[in-house]
Design an enzyme around this catalytic site. Structure first.
Site, PDB file in Angstrom:
ATOM      1  N   ILE A   1       0.837  -1.193   0.000  1.00  0.00           N
ATOM      2  CA  ILE A   1       0.000   0.000   0.000  1.00  0.00           C
ATOM      3  C   ILE A   1       0.875   1.247   0.000  1.00  0.00           C
ATOM      4  CG2 ILE A   1      -0.197  -0.023   2.531  1.00  0.00           C
ATOM      5  CD1 ILE A   1      -3.089   1.055   2.193  1.00  0.00           C
ATOM      6  N   CYS A   2       0.388   2.304  -0.627  1.00  0.00           N
ATOM      7  CA  CYS A   2       1.029   3.615  -0.621  1.00  0.00           C
ATOM      8  C   CYS A   2       2.467   3.537  -1.143  1.00  0.00           C
ATOM      9  CB  CYS A   2       0.938   4.212   0.781  1.00  0.00           C
ATOM     10  SG  CYS A   2       1.464   5.944   0.910  1.00  0.00           S
ATOM     11  N   GLY A   3       3.428   4.055  -0.395  1.00  0.00           N
ATOM     12  CA  GLY A   3       4.804   4.093  -0.865  1.00  0.00           C
ATOM     13  C   GLY A   3       5.379   2.730  -1.176  1.00  0.00           C
TER      14      GLY A   3
ATOM     15  N   THR B   1       4.003   0.471  -2.835  1.00  0.00           N
ATOM     16  CA  THR B   1       3.744   0.190  -4.253  1.00  0.00           C
ATOM     17  C   THR B   1       4.801   0.853  -5.120  1.00  0.00           C
ATOM     18  OG1 THR B   1       2.271   2.104  -4.591  1.00  0.00           O
ATOM     19  CG2 THR B   1       1.256   0.053  -3.823  1.00  0.00           C
TER      20      THR B   1
ATOM     21  N   GLY C   1      -2.815  -1.084  -2.964  1.00  0.00           N
ATOM     22  CA  GLY C   1      -3.812  -0.134  -2.488  1.00  0.00           C
ATOM     23  C   GLY C   1      -3.203   1.242  -2.337  1.00  0.00           C
TER      24      GLY C   1
END
Length: 202
Positions: free
Chosen positions: A106-108, A110, A157
């Protein structure tokens, strides 16, 4: 008992995995109570400090973790993802995917996977398409403008979607019956109190 391993490191974004850790560990409404547990894993055995200032002592180190002993590796967002300090986590994610074990980022996180080419052949999402495109990765055609995406066990995500991220993880693991998961999302994702009463009756 199957184990979901959560990567922990300095600057971990606490809020992005709160629903995941709480509901994987909690027996409430599970299809098989006590079937899963959370264990934390880090590059070193030293305590880490999250973005929220919590200190976490890892349960084990990355070099002690084998994909065949895990149900899933969860990679929270962080500020380390574009640096060398994050490479051990990316390497472990690559190992998990090669073994066919699910990975959720999720977030960074990714961004870290994108830089490593791990999103080039899977449908995925992130904070925004522009975020990943700016990294020069090769998977832009597979980007989906959705809160969370699961493609063949690779879950991604955006930071704004911790509930949807958790829902995708629960579905992949089979933690809840589909109808129970729908009620769970009705309560936590849509803030509809009807979901609470449905869960109580379940």
């Amino acid at each position: 008992m199957r184990t979901v391993h959560v990567a922990v490191h300095d600057t971990l974004a606490d809020w992005e995995i709160g629903f995941v850790t709480a509901h994987v560990n909690s027996p409430a409404w599970h299809r098989t109570p006590g079937r899963f547990q959370i264990r934390t894993v880090s590059a070193s055995p030293d305590p880490v400090t999250t973005m929220g200032g919590l200190r976490v002592l890892p349960d084990l180190t990355l070099d002690e973790l084998s994909a065949d002993e895990s149900a899933m590796l969860v990679l929270p967002g962080n500020d380390l993802w574009p640096t060398e300090a994050y490479q051990p986590y990316v390497a472990k994610a690559r190992e998990f995917r090669a073994a066919g074990v699910p990975v959720a980022a999720i977030c960074g996180a990714t961004g870290g996977l994108a830089l490593a080419g791990l999103l080039d052949d899977h449908a995925h999402t992130s904070n925004a398409k522009e975020f990943l495109v700016g990294l020069g990765y090769g998977g832009a055609e597979l980007y989906r403008d959705e809160p969370a995406v699961n493609d063949r066990g690779l879950i991604t995500g955006g930071a704004q979607a911790p509930v949807e991220f958790a829902r995708a993880i629960f579905a992949e693991l089979g933690i809840y019956e589909p109808a129970v998961l729908d009620s769970w999302y009705k309560l936590y994702g849509r803030q509809d109190p009807a979901g609470f009463y449905e869960l109580m009756s379940a």
